[in-house]
Design an enzyme around this catalytic site. Structure first.
Site, PDB file in Angstrom:
ATOM      1  CE  LYS A  38      47.199  34.138  -7.312  1.00  0.00           C
ATOM      2  NZ  LYS A  38      46.231  35.123  -6.812  1.00  0.00           N
ATOM      3  CG  ASP A  55      49.722  38.079  -6.600  1.00  0.00           C
ATOM      4  OD1 ASP A  55      50.313  39.146  -6.341  1.00  0.00           O
ATOM      5  OD2 ASP A  55      48.603  38.037  -7.149  1.00  0.00           O
ATOM      6  CD  GLU A 116      46.394  35.455  -3.449  1.00  0.00           C
ATOM      7  OE1 GLU A 116      46.073  36.402  -4.179  1.00  0.00           O
ATOM      8  OE2 GLU A 116      47.564  35.226  -3.097  1.00  0.00           O
ATOM      9  N   GLY A 117      42.866  32.440  -3.866  1.00  0.00           N
ATOM     10  CA  GLY A 117      42.184  32.359  -5.145  1.00  0.00           C
ATOM     11  C   GLY A 117      42.733  33.355  -6.149  1.00  0.00           C
ATOM     12  CG  ASN A 176      42.156  44.755   2.755  1.00  0.00           C
ATOM     13  OD1 ASN A 176      42.816  45.233   3.673  1.00  0.00           O
ATOM     14  ND2 ASN A 176      42.675  44.509   1.569  1.00  0.00           N
TER      15      ASN A 176
END
Length: 234
Positions: A38, A55, A116-117, A176
């Site tokens: 991240k 996260d 991950e953005g 999703n």
């Protein structure tokens, strides 16, 4: 082929972290050594050795061992808001240097780095920095996580259009299910499948918040297009 990928989202709260974590877990069970990263996180809480982001902690927990928190999350901002705003509040300016340095550590320790953005594709990181700059600097392919809910079709198509227009390889998208009460999920996915400029890798069913996240068997099949030697269990 570059095995590393960037997980983009059509918005915030569309499941990027849970899917990134699930993909990392699946890869580690499938014969690859995988790490989740991240690069930029906004919103911190106290940790045992300093501030952390939840996260990033989730990604570190499922990653192959041997890395430190700062390798996973080199740029941590305190305020839980858009990263450019959070950076201004903290009096800092984000740059690519700590991100590329941390990525070098992660990629040296793993076969696959799942990056991950933060937020959606066009969320600015600063006056002169965007998510696209990270993807370009690290030479990553892009997977787009599309939150299936009312209003999600336009977000998904616009995001995909811009990713391709920016010159990146959109190697697939994931549907999703984030609203279990949305009764037109199948129809929305079918519409997106017609118009998306990349293949549907799979559908991830809705999961309650206390579920740590596992890969749906259909999605695992789609992901093997990107990592064909993944043979492990789900």
């Amino acid at each position: 082929m570059n095995r590393h990928v960037f997980i983009a989202g059509t918005d915030t709260e569309v499941g990027k972290t849970r899917l990134s974590s699930a993909i990392v877990t699946w890869l580690n069970r499938s014969g690859y050594r995988a790490v989740g990263m991240k690069p930029v996180a906004a919103g911190s809480r106290p940790g045992a050795d300093g501030p952390v982001n939840d996260d990033a902690i989730a990604l570190l927990a499922c990653s192959a061992p041997g890395l430190h928190y700062a390798d996973i999350n080199p740029c941590l901002l305190e305020a839980p808001t858009s990263p450019d705003i959070a950076a201004r509040i903290s009096g800092v300016e984000l740059t690519l240097e700590p991100i590329t340095r941390a990525f070098a550590v992660c990629s040296a320790a793993a076969d696959v780095v799942v990056v991950e953005g933060i937020g959606g594709w066009r969320v600015p990181l600063g006056p002169q920095l965007q998510s696209a700059d990270i993807v370009r600097e690290l030479d990553l392919r892009v997977i787009l996580v599309c939150g299936i809910r009312l209003g999600g079709i336009s977000h998904a198509l616009l995001s995909a259009e811009v990713i391709v227009a920016d010159g990146f390889e959109l190697c697939g998208w994931i549907a999703n299910i984030i609203d279990p009460d949305y009764v037109y999920a199948d129809e929305s996915i079918a519409t997106l499948d017609v118009h998306m400029p990349a293949p549907l890798l799979g559908v991830q069913p809705w999961q309650p918040q206390n579920d740590t996240g596992t890969i749906d068997p259909q999605l695992a099949t789609g992901l093997r297009r990107l990592w064909p030697q993944a043979q492990g269990t789900i």
